[in-house]
Design a protein around this motif. Structure first.
Motif, mmCIF file in Angstrom:
data_model
loop_
_atom_site.group_PDB
_atom_site.id
_atom_site.type_symbol
_atom_site.label_atom_id
_atom_site.label_comp_id
_atom_site.label_asym_id
_atom_site.label_seq_id
_atom_site.Cartn_x
_atom_site.Cartn_y
_atom_site.Cartn_z
ATOM 1 N N ARG A 152 22.487 6.919 -5.861
ATOM 2 C CA ARG A 152 22.118 5.876 -5.507
ATOM 3 C C ARG A 152 20.395 6.467 -4.214
ATOM 4 O O ARG A 152 21.131 7.594 -4.111
ATOM 5 N N ALA A 153 19.288 5.820 -4.251
ATOM 6 C CA ALA A 153 18.233 5.978 -3.486
ATOM 7 C C ALA A 153 17.456 5.242 -3.716
ATOM 8 O O ALA A 153 17.609 4.304 -4.104
ATOM 9 N N ARG A 154 16.855 4.725 -2.117
ATOM 10 C CA ARG A 154 16.236 4.281 -1.518
ATOM 11 C C ARG A 154 15.163 4.413 -1.062
ATOM 12 O O ARG A 154 14.911 5.772 -0.183
ATOM 13 N N VAL A 155 13.420 3.912 -0.856
ATOM 14 C CA VAL A 155 13.003 4.235 0.484
ATOM 15 C C VAL A 155 13.209 3.071 1.358
ATOM 16 O O VAL A 155 13.752 2.332 1.668
ATOM 17 N N VAL A 156 13.548 4.034 2.556
ATOM 18 C CA VAL A 156 13.735 3.704 4.120
ATOM 19 C C VAL A 156 12.943 3.267 4.618
ATOM 20 O O VAL A 156 12.827 1.952 5.346
ATOM 21 N N SER A 157 11.723 4.088 4.821
ATOM 22 C CA SER A 157 10.734 3.485 5.326
ATOM 23 C C SER A 157 9.280 4.470 5.168
ATOM 24 O O SER A 157 9.264 5.099 4.272
ATOM 25 N N ASP A 158 8.733 3.477 5.276
ATOM 26 C CA ASP A 158 7.415 3.950 4.645
ATOM 27 C C ASP A 158 5.916 2.966 5.575
ATOM 28 O O ASP A 158 5.752 1.491 5.595
ATOM 29 N N PRO A 159 4.838 3.681 5.798
ATOM 30 C CA PRO A 159 3.846 2.724 6.251
ATOM 31 C C PRO A 159 2.831 2.135 5.683
ATOM 32 O O PRO A 159 1.795 1.328 6.293
ATOM 33 N N GLY A 160 2.756 1.867 4.579
ATOM 34 C CA GLY A 160 2.416 0.646 3.973
ATOM 35 C C GLY A 160 2.490 -1.094 4.055
ATOM 36 O O GLY A 160 3.449 -1.183 5.466
ATOM 37 N N PRO A 161 1.460 -1.412 4.398
ATOM 38 C CA PRO A 161 1.330 -2.823 4.864
ATOM 39 C C PRO A 161 2.508 -4.582 3.986
ATOM 40 O O PRO A 161 3.318 -4.772 5.186
ATOM 41 N N ARG A 162 2.846 -3.931 2.872
ATOM 42 C CA ARG A 162 3.620 -4.468 2.418
ATOM 43 C C ARG A 162 4.674 -4.896 2.106
ATOM 44 O O ARG A 162 6.312 -5.467 1.789
ATOM 45 N N GLN A 163 5.632 -3.034 2.110
ATOM 46 C CA GLN A 163 6.510 -2.836 2.108
ATOM 47 C C GLN A 163 7.080 -3.316 0.822
ATOM 48 O O GLN A 163 8.291 -3.165 1.120
ATOM 49 N N TYR A 164 6.316 -3.484 -0.307
ATOM 50 C CA TYR A 164 7.253 -3.651 -1.388
ATOM 51 C C TYR A 164 8.569 -2.304 -1.541
ATOM 52 O O TYR A 164 9.470 -3.041 -1.811
ATOM 53 N N CYS A 165 8.375 -1.463 -1.028
ATOM 54 C CA CYS A 165 8.614 -0.230 -1.822
ATOM 55 C C CYS A 165 10.097 -0.511 -1.394
ATOM 56 O O CYS A 165 11.339 0.382 -1.763
ATOM 57 N N VAL A 166 10.142 -0.332 0.213
ATOM 58 C CA VAL A 166 10.874 -0.715 1.181
ATOM 59 C C VAL A 166 12.242 -2.030 0.898
ATOM 60 O O VAL A 166 13.130 -1.889 0.960
ATOM 61 N N ARG A 167 11.914 -2.925 0.063
ATOM 62 C CA ARG A 167 12.095 -3.994 -0.257
ATOM 63 C C ARG A 167 12.839 -4.379 -1.146
ATOM 64 O O ARG A 167 13.741 -4.677 -1.500
ATOM 65 N N GLN A 168 12.293 -2.776 -1.945
ATOM 66 C CA GLN A 168 13.623 -2.785 -3.381
ATOM 67 C C GLN A 168 14.941 -2.678 -3.320
ATOM 68 O O GLN A 168 15.400 -2.569 -3.767
#
Lengths: 186, 125
Positions: free
Chosen positions: B76-92
């Motif tokens: 598995r893999a995930r986006v742990v943190s991202d500077p983007g404003p809405r955090q969609y990829c992190v919340r996936q």
């Protein structure tokens, strides 16, 4: 004297009557089939194949082809999916089964009975349908994710249908006359 | 039960066995594509890294907004943190199946799972 076209009579042979009777039985069973709820679209008991098997073993491959094709046509008309994707799926499945049965019926009958034939037909049925679905309806390898489930269903229902067909044939062999005979009077 | 068993002929058992084998073998054959094998990280549309999903690694991908942190674990893999404003990829959250993708559009980073064969997702493309 030349007869006018309107006077020509359609001669109905005993064979035609038999095909019609057997196809009616098969259509009836496809309706029962359609009424049975299943967890997954595409998985069906395929009860009408019992008729195909009995016909194949009693009257030969030609009659079985007639009965099956008539069943697919009439069944789809009654169920309202004539020329819809489901119709082509069942036509492909039936064609694949019939071709396989045409080969498998030459197996030595002493060793391979209706259960074997039914299993061959069931696997050919799902194989044909999956290939058509992949080539035409869902052009994506994702359809093959269903293949193990279909194979399991073919195994279970193929065996059960074959057993029922074998039972019917065994019973028909003991009593006489065995199958629906066309009555002479209307 | 006895009269039903009498309806089987010797070869029928063989055919049943062969059918069961077919059904059994079709599971690894057709369900293997359902296992994610690689994680592909892209930045600005270019492949930044392509890693085996058996490894345990972390990546820092630099984008126009800052650093996107990506974690790869076995399977598995995930986006742990991202500077983007809405955090969609992190919340996936965790991505496991081939074809799954998390896109951090503002930072122009994406994380995709691939299987053994390249799958095209007709819904996403």
């Amino acid at each position: 004297m030349t007869r006018s076209v309107t006077e020509t009579e359609l001669t109905v042979t005993a064979e035609d009557h038999r095909v019609a009777w057997l196809a009616t039985a098969a259509v009836g069973l496809s309706l029962v089939d359609a009424a049975i709820p299943t967890p997954l679209p595409g998985i069906k008991p395929g009860l009408a194949n019992i008729v195909t098997l009995v016909v194949l073993l009693r009257y030969g491959w030609g009659t079985a082809v007639w009965v099956s094709i008539l069943r697919v046509l009439a069944g789809s008309l009654l169920l309202g999916h004539f020329l819809a994707p489901g119709f082509f799926l069942s036509l492909t499945g039936t064609t694949a089964s019939l071709l396989t049965l045409g080969l498998a019926r030459h197996l030595p009958a002493r060793w391979f009975g209706p259960v074997s034939l039914s299993l061959f037909a069931a696997f050919a049925h799902i194989g044909g349908q999956l290939l058509l679905a992949r080539a035409w309806l869902i052009p994506h390898d994702g359809v093959f994710l269903l293949a193990p489930l279909f194979a399991a269903a073919a195994l279970v229902f193929g065996t059960l249908n074959g057993l029922i067909a074998a039972k019917l044939l065994a019973e028909a062999a003991t009593e006489d006359p065995p199958c629906p005979q066309p009555s002479a009077s209307p | 039960m006895k009269p039903w068993l009498a309806l089987f002929r010797p070869g029928d058992w063989l055919v049943i066995l062969a059918g069961a084998l077919c059904a059994g073998l079709s599971i690894p054959l057709f369900w293997r594509g359902g296992v994610g094998e690689r994680a592909i990280i892209r930045q600005e549309g270019r492949v930044f890294a392509e890693v085996d999903l058996r490894a345990r690694r972390e990546f820092e991908v630099a984008g126009p907004l800052g650093l996107t942190l990506i974690a790869v674990e076995p399977g598995r893999a995930r986006v742990v943190s991202d500077p983007g404003p809405r955090q969609y990829c992190v919340r996936q959250g965790w991505l496991t199946r081939p074809g799954e993708i998390a896109i951090c559009a503002p930072n122009r980073v994406s994380l995709q799972i691939a299987g053994r064969t390249r799958l095209y997702d007709s819904i996403s493309y």
